[in-house]
Design a protein around this motif. Structure first.
Motif, PDB file in Angstrom:
ATOM      1  N   LEU A  90      -3.030  -2.919 -14.189  1.00  0.00           N
ATOM      2  CA  LEU A  90      -2.650  -4.320 -14.386  1.00  0.00           C
ATOM      3  C   LEU A  90      -2.367  -5.038 -13.069  1.00  0.00           C
ATOM      4  N   VAL A  91      -2.073  -4.264 -12.016  1.00  0.00           N
ATOM      5  CA  VAL A  91      -1.836  -4.876 -10.699  1.00  0.00           C
ATOM      6  C   VAL A  91      -2.885  -4.337  -9.728  1.00  0.00           C
ATOM      7  N   PRO A  92      -4.035  -5.015  -9.640  1.00  0.00           N
ATOM      8  CA  PRO A  92      -5.155  -4.491  -8.856  1.00  0.00           C
ATOM      9  C   PRO A  92      -4.790  -4.218  -7.392  1.00  0.00           C
ATOM     10  N   LEU A  93      -3.917  -5.058  -6.829  1.00  0.00           N
ATOM     11  CA  LEU A  93      -3.544  -4.867  -5.418  1.00  0.00           C
ATOM     12  C   LEU A  93      -2.862  -3.513  -5.239  1.00  0.00           C
ATOM     13  N   LEU A  94      -1.964  -3.207  -6.181  1.00  0.00           N
ATOM     14  CA  LEU A  94      -1.252  -1.934  -6.143  1.00  0.00           C
ATOM     15  C   LEU A  94      -2.237  -0.773  -6.264  1.00  0.00           C
ATOM     16  N   LYS A  95      -3.250  -0.976  -7.112  1.00  0.00           N
ATOM     17  CA  LYS A  95      -4.234   0.086  -7.308  1.00  0.00           C
ATOM     18  C   LYS A  95      -4.993   0.359  -6.019  1.00  0.00           C
ATOM     19  N   SER A  96      -5.455  -0.708  -5.359  1.00  0.00           N
ATOM     20  CA  SER A  96      -6.231  -0.476  -4.145  1.00  0.00           C
ATOM     21  C   SER A  96      -5.359   0.131  -3.055  1.00  0.00           C
ATOM     22  N   ALA A  97      -4.042  -0.142  -3.102  1.00  0.00           N
ATOM     23  CA  ALA A  97      -3.148   0.423  -2.093  1.00  0.00           C
ATOM     24  C   ALA A  97      -2.829   1.889  -2.384  1.00  0.00           C
ATOM     25  N   LEU A  98      -2.612   2.230  -3.646  1.00  0.00           N
ATOM     26  CA  LEU A  98      -2.064   3.553  -3.976  1.00  0.00           C
ATOM     27  C   LEU A  98      -3.095   4.572  -4.459  1.00  0.00           C
ATOM     28  N   TYR A  99      -4.231   4.101  -4.970  1.00  0.00           N
ATOM     29  CA  TYR A  99      -5.196   5.032  -5.546  1.00  0.00           C
ATOM     30  C   TYR A  99      -5.663   6.093  -4.542  1.00  0.00           C
ATOM     31  N   PRO A 100      -6.006   5.683  -3.304  1.00  0.00           N
ATOM     32  CA  PRO A 100      -6.409   6.718  -2.329  1.00  0.00           C
ATOM     33  C   PRO A 100      -5.296   7.724  -2.059  1.00  0.00           C
ATOM     34  N   LEU A 102      -3.024   8.630  -4.110  1.00  0.00           N
ATOM     35  CA  LEU A 102      -2.927   9.452  -5.310  1.00  0.00           C
ATOM     36  C   LEU A 102      -3.910  10.623  -5.224  1.00  0.00           C
ATOM     37  N   ILE A 103      -5.133  10.297  -4.822  1.00  0.00           N
ATOM     38  CA  ILE A 103      -6.168  11.332  -4.685  1.00  0.00           C
ATOM     39  C   ILE A 103      -5.741  12.330  -3.609  1.00  0.00           C
ATOM     40  N   LEU A 104      -5.250  11.753  -2.497  1.00  0.00           N
ATOM     41  CA  LEU A 104      -4.842  12.583  -1.362  1.00  0.00           C
ATOM     42  C   LEU A 104      -3.728  13.546  -1.763  1.00  0.00           C
ATOM     43  N   SER A 105      -2.818  13.060  -2.609  1.00  0.00           N
ATOM     44  CA  SER A 105      -1.656  13.870  -2.990  1.00  0.00           C
ATOM     45  C   SER A 105      -2.080  15.139  -3.712  1.00  0.00           C
ATOM     46  N   GLN A 106      -3.271  15.128  -4.273  1.00  0.00           N
ATOM     47  CA  GLN A 106      -3.723  16.304  -5.004  1.00  0.00           C
ATOM     48  C   GLN A 106      -4.139  17.446  -4.089  1.00  0.00           C
ATOM     49  N   ASN A 107      -4.242  17.136  -2.779  1.00  0.00           N
ATOM     50  CA  ASN A 107      -4.575  18.200  -1.838  1.00  0.00           C
ATOM     51  C   ASN A 107      -3.358  19.034  -1.477  1.00  0.00           C
ATOM     52  N   VAL A 108      -2.167  18.544  -1.853  1.00  0.00           N
ATOM     53  CA  VAL A 108      -0.953  19.322  -1.605  1.00  0.00           C
ATOM     54  C   VAL A 108      -0.789  20.301  -2.762  1.00  0.00           C
ATOM     55  N   PRO A 109      -0.871  21.608  -2.485  1.00  0.00           N
ATOM     56  CA  PRO A 109      -0.758  22.561  -3.585  1.00  0.00           C
ATOM     57  C   PRO A 109       0.657  22.574  -4.161  1.00  0.00           C
ATOM     58  N   THR A 110       0.735  22.523  -5.473  1.00  0.00           N
ATOM     59  CA  THR A 110       2.028  22.469  -6.150  1.00  0.00           C
ATOM     60  C   THR A 110       2.872  23.686  -5.821  1.00  0.00           C
ATOM     61  N   ILE A 111       2.194  24.817  -5.712  1.00  0.00           N
ATOM     62  CA  ILE A 111       2.933  26.057  -5.471  1.00  0.00           C
ATOM     63  C   ILE A 111       3.645  26.027  -4.121  1.00  0.00           C
ATOM     64  N   ALA A 112       3.103  25.221  -3.187  1.00  0.00           N
ATOM     65  CA  ALA A 112       3.751  25.093  -1.889  1.00  0.00           C
ATOM     66  C   ALA A 112       4.962  24.169  -1.970  1.00  0.00           C
ATOM     67  N   LEU A 113       4.911  23.240  -2.921  1.00  0.00           N
ATOM     68  CA  LEU A 113       6.019  22.296  -3.059  1.00  0.00           C
ATOM     69  C   LEU A 113       7.197  22.897  -3.816  1.00  0.00           C
TER      70      LEU A 113
END
Lengths: 266, 287
Positions: A90-100, A102-113
């Motif tokens: 619903l807030v496209p600006l927020l999406k363009s700011a945070l979506y990348p 979000l993808i990047l955050s998936q490279n952090v393995p949960t088991i390490a956190l």
């Protein structure tokens, strides 16, 4: 097009994998006996089954604990994922700011956190819920956002032409349109959440299947570890089926995956 | 724009052709301009379109492909703002305002998760009219459209023609006085199409709603309309306004009358010429 497949259909779908599993177990059993493999390296299926039934009571207690943790984590994680998807959509600006990010955050393995979370939040329920939330949230958020973004253009155009406002378009068109996509994300999240719960229990817990596994590992009770693995698989499968069941109840109008589109009738 | 208005011709108006011109004006477009592209290099799409739809009149727009017919609808629907000119509905300027028209798109665009009944009342729902107030009327029109017994069916269970009829009923039930139909039959096969035309003719003559109908099918326009506006290629303007002389209620058979054939020949010639001009200007644009 009934919702429930008939017994006959079910049987036809079920028997090939059933026979395959049976064959695999038989081969395993035979190999262990034939080569005389030590039970602490690889126990035979019959030994695992025997041990599981012997310690059924304790296994059941740990299973319930893990199931509870999984369900709470799955519910919270999926809700957060869906909420994030809605807000970003619903807030496209927020999406363009945070979506990348979000993808990047998936490279952090949960088991390490997980150890970090234990340090920050102690050994209670909270850090475990956070681990499961981290695991669940991503597939739900991404699949929901994809579903929103792939809304049918002609339907969108129609809604705009008749003067629907942003909220109406979202509620009446984009959200129901995204449901099949959302549910495929939920299915993935459901199986991930069991994994998340077990990892969280490895790191720090007093009960649960993960805790049980760590305990048995130090005692070299391979048979019990296998029993725990079987339980984890069954839990994942059950949750997967649960989500599929809910999907069947929720999604209407011949849009379920596997249904061919446009069954014509003249 | 005045140039094209001067060129307008009145072709043998039949006495029974209706008294549309006496009826109040429902929709009036005057001197609409719209371009796309950048500010430095604008691509004019609509170049001064003026036209009128009277109360209870069936008006068709035909033009070569790429003559900005859909853009025109988006302007009327308020999705786009014209750079110049006015859109008046019942005398009030509605430039850039949404939610004043009923609409039927090229594809039926029925929501697959709604039953036909729930689809048909969607326009009411969006306009905040409670469902129970509209369901009776909806059911009546669905029966009239041959959709009785399919109220609880989902769109994928219906044939293409039935889906289009449902989309038409949805537009017809719209609380707004003007219906905009955007090439509604273009995706149908020839037989279903002609069936739908007869059906639409019937149902329209019963309801006499004000209709703006976009098509590139000349015979369809002649069969259905009171007035036809021929649009030029890009940037489009009204090339000619033709009042269709056939009396109502009309029958399909008028398509064989010499008058019909003469009009068809004239319109076909006009369209062919425009199409050729558009193509050659496109080519020179590339070169």
């Amino acid at each position: 097009m009934s919702l429930r497949p008939t017994l006959n259909q079910w049987f036809r779908f079920a028997w090939p994998p059933f026979v395959a599993v049976l064959f695999f177990l038989t081969a395993w059993e035979a190999a262990v006996r034939f080569f005389g493999v030590e039970a602490w390296i690889l126990p035979s299926p019959s030994v695992i089954a025997g041990e599981a039934s012997k310690s059924a009571e304790s296994l059941w207690m740990h299973t319930l604990s893990t199931l509870q943790l999984t369900l709470i984590g799955f519910a919270i994680g999926s809700s957060v994922g869906l909420l994030v998807a809605c807000v970003l959509h619903l807030v496209p600006l927020l999406k363009s700011a945070l979506y990348p990010l979000l993808i990047l955050s998936q490279n952090v393995p949960t088991i390490a956190l997980a150890p970090l979370l234990m340090i920050w939040f102690g050994f209670g329920l909270l850090p475990k819920i956070i681990v499961i939330t981290l695991v669940c949230f991503f597939p739900v958020a991404v699949s929901a956002m994809d579903g929103f973004a792939q809304t049918d253009r002609t339907m969108l155009n129609y809604m705009r032409m008749i003067g629907a406002n942003r909220v109406q378009i979202f509620r009446k068109l984009e959200f129901p349109h995204a449901l099949p996509s959302l549910f495929s994300g939920l299915r993935i999240a459901a199986t991930y959440s069991v994994m998340g719960a077990v990892i969280a229990e490895w790191i720090g817990a007093q009960k649960g299947i993960g805790y049980y596994m760590i305990l048995q590992k130090s005692a070299f009770r391979t048979d019990r570890i296998f029993a725990a693995i079987v339980i984890i698989v069954v839990l994942s499968l059950l949750l997967f089926l649960l989500v599929t069941l809910v999907e069947r109840l929720v999604i209407r109008g011949g849009r379920r995956s596997g249904n061919t589109e446009g069954g014509e009738l003249r | 724009m005045s140039k094209s208005e001067k060129e307008n011709r009145r072709i043998g108006r039949g006495a029974e052709a209706g008294s549309e011109s006496d009826a109040p004006i429902k929709l009036e477009l005057s001197g609409l301009h719209k371009s796309f592209g950048s500010k430095r290099k604008p691509l004019p799409v609509i170049g001064g379109v003026s036209l009128q739809v009277h109360e209870g009149e069936f008006v068709s727009l035909i033009g070569p492909s790429g003559s900005g017919k859909s853009t025109l609808f988006h302007l009327i629907g308020g999705l786009l703002q014209p750079e110049q000119g006015e859109i008046r509905l019942d005398g009030r300027v509605i430039n850039g305002e949404r939610g004043h028209i009923g609409y039927m798109p090229q594809q039926p665009a029925l929501f697959p998760w709604r039953t036909i009944e729930d689809n048909v009342v969607l326009d009411h729902e969006v306009n905040g009219i409670p469902r129970r107030e509209t369901l009776d009327e909806a059911r009546r029109w669905m029966e009239r459209a041959g959709l009785a017994g399919f109220e609880q069916a989902y769109p994928h269970m219906l044939s293409g023609g039935m889906q289009q009829r449902a989309a038409f009923v949805r537009a017809l039930l719209s609380p707004h006085g003007l219906m905009c139909l955007d090439e509604p039959f273009s995706a149908l096969d020839a037989f279903t199409r002609s069936e739908m035309q007869t059906w639409l003719l019937d149902i329209w003559e019963e309801t006499r709603r004000s209709v703006l109908f976009v098509t590139h099918h000349i015979e369809e326009a002649l069969l259905l309309s009171d007035t036809i506006y021929v649009l030029s290629g890009r940037p489009s303007a009204v090339l000619r306004r033709i009042e269709v002389p056939f009396p109502r209620p009309r029958r399909e058979e008028i398509a064989e009358s010499p008058e019909f054939l003469a009009l068809r020949r004239e319109l076909t010639g006009l369209m062919k010429e425009e199409q050729r001009k558009t193509r050659s200007s496109d080519i020179s644009g590339i070169l």
